[in-house]
Structures are given as C-alpha cells and as structure tokens.
Design a protein around this motif. Structure first.
Motif, PDB file in Angstrom:
ATOM      1  N   ALA A 200       0.815  -1.220   0.000  1.00 42.22           N
ATOM      2  CA  ALA A 200       0.000   0.000   0.000  1.00 42.22           C
ATOM      3  C   ALA A 200       0.843   1.263   0.000  1.00 42.22           C
ATOM      4  O   ALA A 200       0.514   2.230  -0.690  1.00 42.22           O
ATOM      5  CB  ALA A 200      -0.919   0.003   1.230  1.00 42.22           C
ATOM      6  N   LEU A 201       1.924   1.273   0.759  1.00 41.99           N
ATOM      7  CA  LEU A 201       2.661   2.506   0.992  1.00 41.99           C
ATOM      8  C   LEU A 201       4.064   2.505   0.400  1.00 41.99           C
ATOM      9  O   LEU A 201       4.757   3.532   0.476  1.00 41.99           O
ATOM     10  CB  LEU A 201       2.758   2.778   2.504  1.00 41.99           C
ATOM     11  CG  LEU A 201       1.415   2.918   3.222  1.00 41.99           C
ATOM     12  CD1 LEU A 201       1.629   2.940   4.730  1.00 41.99           C
ATOM     13  CD2 LEU A 201       0.688   4.169   2.766  1.00 41.99           C
ATOM     14  N   GLY A 202       4.497   1.385  -0.178  1.00 41.01           N
ATOM     15  CA  GLY A 202       5.836   1.326  -0.729  1.00 41.01           C
ATOM     16  C   GLY A 202       6.879   1.064   0.344  1.00 41.01           C
ATOM     17  O   GLY A 202       6.613   1.137   1.539  1.00 41.01           O
ATOM     18  N   THR A 203       8.097   0.759  -0.085  1.00 36.97           N
ATOM     19  CA  THR A 203       9.145   0.398   0.860  1.00 36.97           C
ATOM     20  C   THR A 203       9.590   1.586   1.707  1.00 36.97           C
ATOM     21  O   THR A 203       9.986   1.416   2.864  1.00 36.97           O
ATOM     22  CB  THR A 203      10.359  -0.176   0.119  1.00 36.97           C
ATOM     23  OG1 THR A 203      10.827   0.787  -0.833  1.00 36.97           O
ATOM     24  CG2 THR A 203       9.996  -1.451  -0.600  1.00 36.97           C
ATOM     25  N   LEU A 204       9.549   2.787   1.167  1.00 38.11           N
ATOM     26  CA  LEU A 204      10.069   3.939   1.894  1.00 38.11           C
ATOM     27  C   LEU A 204       9.087   4.470   2.940  1.00 38.11           C
ATOM     28  O   LEU A 204       9.489   5.164   3.862  1.00 38.11           O
ATOM     29  CB  LEU A 204      10.438   5.067   0.925  1.00 38.11           C
ATOM     30  CG  LEU A 204      11.581   4.761  -0.044  1.00 38.11           C
ATOM     31  CD1 LEU A 204      11.919   5.994  -0.872  1.00 38.11           C
ATOM     32  CD2 LEU A 204      12.818   4.269   0.686  1.00 38.11           C
ATOM     33  N   LEU A 205       7.794   4.164   2.800  1.00 41.50           N
ATOM     34  CA  LEU A 205       6.804   4.693   3.726  1.00 41.50           C
ATOM     35  C   LEU A 205       6.168   3.624   4.605  1.00 41.50           C
ATOM     36  O   LEU A 205       5.458   3.964   5.553  1.00 41.50           O
ATOM     37  CB  LEU A 205       5.695   5.424   2.946  1.00 41.50           C
ATOM     38  CG  LEU A 205       6.124   6.671   2.152  1.00 41.50           C
ATOM     39  CD1 LEU A 205       4.924   7.261   1.414  1.00 41.50           C
ATOM     40  CD2 LEU A 205       6.744   7.713   3.062  1.00 41.50           C
ATOM     41  N   SER A 250      -5.929  16.383  -4.040  1.00 40.73           N
ATOM     42  CA  SER A 250      -5.181  15.724  -5.120  1.00 40.73           C
ATOM     43  C   SER A 250      -3.715  15.525  -4.730  1.00 40.73           C
ATOM     44  O   SER A 250      -2.791  15.834  -5.498  1.00 40.73           O
ATOM     45  CB  SER A 250      -5.285  16.531  -6.423  1.00 40.73           C
ATOM     46  OG  SER A 250      -6.625  16.636  -6.835  1.00 40.73           O
ATOM     47  N   LEU A 251      -3.486  14.984  -3.534  1.00 43.50           N
ATOM     48  CA  LEU A 251      -2.145  14.726  -3.034  1.00 43.50           C
ATOM     49  C   LEU A 251      -1.825  13.240  -3.148  1.00 43.50           C
ATOM     50  O   LEU A 251      -2.737  12.405  -3.182  1.00 43.50           O
ATOM     51  CB  LEU A 251      -2.032  15.151  -1.565  1.00 43.50           C
ATOM     52  CG  LEU A 251      -2.272  16.627  -1.257  1.00 43.50           C
ATOM     53  CD1 LEU A 251      -2.269  16.850   0.253  1.00 43.50           C
ATOM     54  CD2 LEU A 251      -1.218  17.498  -1.928  1.00 43.50           C
ATOM     55  N   PRO A 252      -0.555  12.876  -3.215  1.00 39.38           N
ATOM     56  CA  PRO A 252      -0.194  11.454  -3.174  1.00 39.38           C
ATOM     57  C   PRO A 252      -0.697  10.826  -1.872  1.00 39.38           C
ATOM     58  O   PRO A 252      -0.511  11.393  -0.791  1.00 39.38           O
ATOM     59  CB  PRO A 252       1.335  11.463  -3.230  1.00 39.38           C
ATOM     60  CG  PRO A 252       1.695  12.787  -3.823  1.00 39.38           C
ATOM     61  CD  PRO A 252       0.629  13.746  -3.385  1.00 39.38           C
ATOM     62  N   SER A 253      -1.314   9.675  -1.966  1.00 37.78           N
ATOM     63  CA  SER A 253      -2.015   9.110  -0.818  1.00 37.78           C
ATOM     64  C   SER A 253      -1.062   8.668   0.293  1.00 37.78           C
ATOM     65  O   SER A 253      -1.301   8.956   1.472  1.00 37.78           O
ATOM     66  CB  SER A 253      -2.879   7.939  -1.272  1.00 37.78           C
ATOM     67  OG  SER A 253      -2.103   7.005  -2.018  1.00 37.78           O
ATOM     68  N   GLY A 254       0.005   7.944  -0.055  1.00 35.55           N
ATOM     69  CA  GLY A 254       0.924   7.466   0.960  1.00 35.55           C
ATOM     70  C   GLY A 254       1.555   8.585   1.777  1.00 35.55           C
ATOM     71  O   GLY A 254       1.492   8.571   3.013  1.00 35.55           O
ATOM     72  N   PRO A 255       2.179   9.580   1.129  1.00 37.49           N
ATOM     73  CA  PRO A 255       2.728  10.696   1.901  1.00 37.49           C
ATOM     74  C   PRO A 255       1.679  11.463   2.695  1.00 37.49           C
ATOM     75  O   PRO A 255       1.979  11.965   3.783  1.00 37.49           O
ATOM     76  CB  PRO A 255       3.355  11.592   0.811  1.00 37.49           C
ATOM     77  CG  PRO A 255       3.704  10.646  -0.285  1.00 37.49           C
ATOM     78  CD  PRO A 255       2.606   9.621  -0.279  1.00 37.49           C
ATOM     79  N   ALA A 256       0.441  11.549   2.181  1.00 40.98           N
ATOM     80  CA  ALA A 256      -0.613  12.249   2.928  1.00 40.98           C
ATOM     81  C   ALA A 256      -0.927  11.520   4.229  1.00 40.98           C
ATOM     82  O   ALA A 256      -1.119  12.145   5.284  1.00 40.98           O
ATOM     83  CB  ALA A 256      -1.873  12.371   2.068  1.00 40.98           C
ATOM     84  N   VAL A 257      -0.968  10.185   4.185  1.00 40.33           N
ATOM     85  CA  VAL A 257      -1.200   9.408   5.406  1.00 40.33           C
ATOM     86  C   VAL A 257      -0.047   9.606   6.380  1.00 40.33           C
ATOM     87  O   VAL A 257      -0.246   9.803   7.591  1.00 40.33           O
ATOM     88  CB  VAL A 257      -1.378   7.914   5.069  1.00 40.33           C
ATOM     89  CG1 VAL A 257      -1.417   7.067   6.333  1.00 40.33           C
ATOM     90  CG2 VAL A 257      -2.656   7.705   4.251  1.00 40.33           C
TER      91      VAL A 257
END
Length: 289
Positions: A200-205, A250-257
């Motif tokens: 869901a969030l990728g390896t970095l997040l 309209s922001l990237p979902s992972g960084p917004a969380v």
C-alpha cells in the motif's frame, strides 16, 4: 457539507473503500508492532528492514511485473536474508548490530533501485518506493488482512513474553526458553508487516505507519497495552485523514497518510502530559514553589 467532506468519498468510490480498509488493517497490526520496536530502541532498525525488502520485491517485479504474490515472496525472502545476515555479522565479528544493519540496508536499497530501473520506468520505481494505496486490489487486501490476523493472534499469544523480552532481554532469556524464539518471532512480525505495508505505501513509507503512531502514543501513557491501543487509534485516524486529504487536495495518498501521522506526533510532542508544554509548566511551577 460534513457528509460530503468526510463520508461521501468512502461511500461513492470503491477505490477509496479499498484504500481505507487496507490502511485500517495495516494500522491494526503494524502499530502495535511499532510500539515494541520503539520499546526495544529498534525504530531505525525497522526503517532499515523496510529498505531491506526492496531487492526481493524488485526481483519479483523483474520476473513477473507488478504482481502481488511474486513481489511479496521476494520481499519476505530478502527481509529474512538481511535480518539473518546482519545478525550473523554482529554475532561473529567485532561489528555492532546497528552498523551491520546500516551496511545491509544501504546495499539493499541501492541494489533494489538498480534492479527496478533496469526494466521499469520512473513510474514503476515510484510505485515500488512509495506505493499506491488508492490502487489496492482484492489480492493485496487479502494479503494485508491475513498478515493483520496473524499478527494480532501472535501478539495475543506471546504479548506478555514480548513485553518481558523488551524490558530485560538478558534476564528473560536466563529464566525462560522462549527468549530467542520470541525474538525471532518478533523480527518475523516486523518483516511480514513491512511486506504487507509495502503493497500500500511502498518500501520507503511502510515503516512510517509502524513507527509514527507508536512514537506519538508514547507521550500519552506508560502502559504498554494502552500504548498499543492508542497507537492503533492514531493509525486509524491518520489513515482516514490522509486519504481524505489525498482525495480533496489531489495529493499522493501514501505521503498524505504519513504527514497526518506526523502531525499527530508533533501535537503529542507539544501538548501531551509528557510533552514540551506541560513539562515546561511543571518545571516552572516547581521552581517558583
């Protein structure tokens, strides 16, 4: 107006429902694991492990594309190899565990980015690194749900042993045979939750949802059980708010969380009973008395 802002996106759009369900499942399992990581003073180790799964996920991507099962299996294998490799170096050489973990983490991150770049585009690389929680499919949700159920069952069965191992691992291992098995069980929970979060969030997040709610909850209570529950609540709140911010702005979902969880953390740092503001007021009152 309130309904349109907070409820309608999750009622009207299926992708928002799947994203919310996936983020909630991750919060239920990853946040308590983050509490134990923090109590063990292994928060940065969790970050290193999040990067360690990248080569395995990249190998799955090179062979099968953006498929859930191959990337998950690859990530699990890579995470286990890095954890065992760093532990072996720390055990059989003069190097400490933090240094060996940092070395393995840097090598893994570089190798994973190189492997994705060989075949994929910059879009594929961004997907692997930062995830796409708004594009979760049923296979990813099933995987996340399975990891969440497994983690909650393990915490329920071995919760007391994990607390004892966190507080005084040497003493616990001297009085119980569960010391080493519980330690490796815990590392397994970290790796599996990072692999699930990677979908869901990728390896970095992925590690962010594990650490930030736990770090924020630490300011409000000293009880481990309460800390776990509060970290889950922060994770659930941050997931919902982050997805709404992503939808409306309209922001990237992972960084917004992650930024939502970060905002709760900074609020806790300032306004909690053990935060900067009240601690300063108590010190001032004590000096004046």
């Amino acid at each position: 107006m309130l309904y349109e802002t907070f409820i309608l996106p999750f009622v009207e759009f299926g992708f928002m429902q799947r994203a919310l369900f996936g983020a909630f499942m991750l919060s239920l399992s990853a946040c308590p694991v983050g509490v134990f990581l923090m109590l063990r003073r292994m928060s940065l180790t969790g970050d290193a492990m999040a990067h360690a799964i990248l080569p395995g996920a990249a190998a799955g991507f090179l062979l099968y594309g953006l498929e859930i099962v191959p990337m998950t299996i690859g990530g699990l294998i890579a995470g286990v190899v890095v954890a065992l490799g760093a532990g072996a170096v720390a055990r059989f050489t003069i190097q400490k565990e933090d240094a060996s973990m940092a070395a393995f983490y840097l090598i893994s991150l570089s190798l994973g980015v190189l492997m994705v770049s060989l075949r994929g585009s910059s879009v594929d690389l961004m997907h692997v690194l930062f995830g796409t929680v708004l594009a979760l499919n049923n296979d990813a949700l099933i995987l996340i749900a399975m990891v969440s159920v497994m983690t909650l069952c393990a915490l329920g069965l071995f919760g007391r042993a994990l607390v004892a191992e966190c507080m005084d691992p040497l003493f616990f291992r001297s009085v119980s045979r569960l010391g080493s098995p519980v330690h490796f069980l815990f590392l397994g929970l970290v790796v599996t939750n990072l692999v699930a979060g990677f979908q869901a969030l990728g390896t970095l997040l992925a590690v962010g949802l594990m650490i930030l709610p736990a770090a924020g909850a630490r300011f409000w209570t000293q009880s481990v059980a309460t800390m776990c529950l509060l970290s889950v609540a922060i994770g659930l709140f941050s997931s919902a708010v982050g997805l709404l911010l992503s939808y409306h702005a309209s922001l990237p979902s992972g960084p917004a969380v992650m930024l939502s969880a970060g905002s709760v953390y900074f609020f806790s740092v300032i306004a909690s009973p053990r935060g900067l503001l009240l601690s300063h007021l108590r010190r001032s009152a004590h000096r004046s008395a």
